[in-house]
Design a protein around this motif. Sequence first.
Motif, mmCIF file in Angstrom:
data_model
loop_
_atom_site.group_PDB
_atom_site.id
_atom_site.type_symbol
_atom_site.label_atom_id
_atom_site.label_comp_id
_atom_site.label_asym_id
_atom_site.label_seq_id
_atom_site.Cartn_x
_atom_site.Cartn_y
_atom_site.Cartn_z
ATOM 1 N N VAL A 186 55.334 72.819 90.084
ATOM 2 C CA VAL A 186 55.909 73.396 88.859
ATOM 3 C C VAL A 186 54.847 73.456 87.762
ATOM 4 N N PHE A 187 54.010 72.444 87.699
ATOM 5 C CA PHE A 187 52.994 72.354 86.648
ATOM 6 C C PHE A 187 51.833 73.328 86.867
ATOM 7 N N PRO A 238 51.438 76.684 87.583
ATOM 8 C CA PRO A 238 51.340 77.940 86.823
ATOM 9 C C PRO A 238 51.040 77.714 85.336
ATOM 10 N N PHE A 239 51.548 76.619 84.789
ATOM 11 C CA PHE A 239 51.277 76.322 83.383
ATOM 12 C C PHE A 239 49.813 75.946 83.167
ATOM 13 N N SER A 240 49.206 75.342 84.172
ATOM 14 C CA SER A 240 47.782 75.007 84.057
ATOM 15 C C SER A 240 46.928 76.276 84.063
ATOM 16 N N GLN A 278 47.972 79.163 82.841
ATOM 17 C CA GLN A 278 48.174 79.702 81.486
ATOM 18 C C GLN A 278 47.293 78.982 80.469
ATOM 19 N N LEU A 279 47.143 77.676 80.633
ATOM 20 C CA LEU A 279 46.284 76.893 79.737
ATOM 21 C C LEU A 279 44.844 77.399 79.795
ATOM 22 N N ARG A 327 44.659 80.853 78.000
ATOM 23 C CA ARG A 327 44.769 80.738 76.540
ATOM 24 C C ARG A 327 43.560 80.061 75.903
ATOM 25 N N TYR A 349 39.370 72.912 81.161
ATOM 26 C CA TYR A 349 40.762 72.932 81.602
ATOM 27 C C TYR A 349 40.942 73.442 83.023
#
Length: 163
Positions: free
Chosen positions: A105-106, A108-110, A112-113, A116, A133
């Motif tokens: 779950v984490f 895809p957010f990584s 995005q990090l 960004r 990152y």
Amino acid sequence: MKYWAKIDRCIETIQTCICLVLFTAILGLGSVQIFSRYVTSFSAPWTEELMRFCMIWLALVGSALTIRVDGHVAVDILLTFTKSGKRKAILFTVARLICVVFLLVFFPFSIQLIIRSSVSRAASLPIPYAYVYTAVPVGIVMMLLSYISAIPKFAKQYLEGEK
């Protein structure tokens, strides 16, 4: 199965080498920082920042190595009170699969990090934070690969009463 074992040993060796290089870099950079501060009375600001970046990478790659030896801190009170090896194996596997789901779950957010943070640059080093990152998804992939080998290995040990 032997083919996967060879690949797994290769992955573990790569993880160990990365951690060794990063730890050596942190040690060397810390020595440069101490030397420059106390001998030349000039503190090089880039060494502290680079040490911090190496530590981030070391923590995430090292987490994958820690999974391989089941060394992460865990609340194992249920395992302690459970007598049956089969139940212990099931509890262990369920707990680790919850960790795997969290990592999935984490992930895809990584990504995005990284996207960004690609425009932000480090304060004293001319490198984008995206490089720093990138350690998060790389660490997640390494942890997932470690879980692939660790879950069956330790579940079998619980099942056979070795652990």
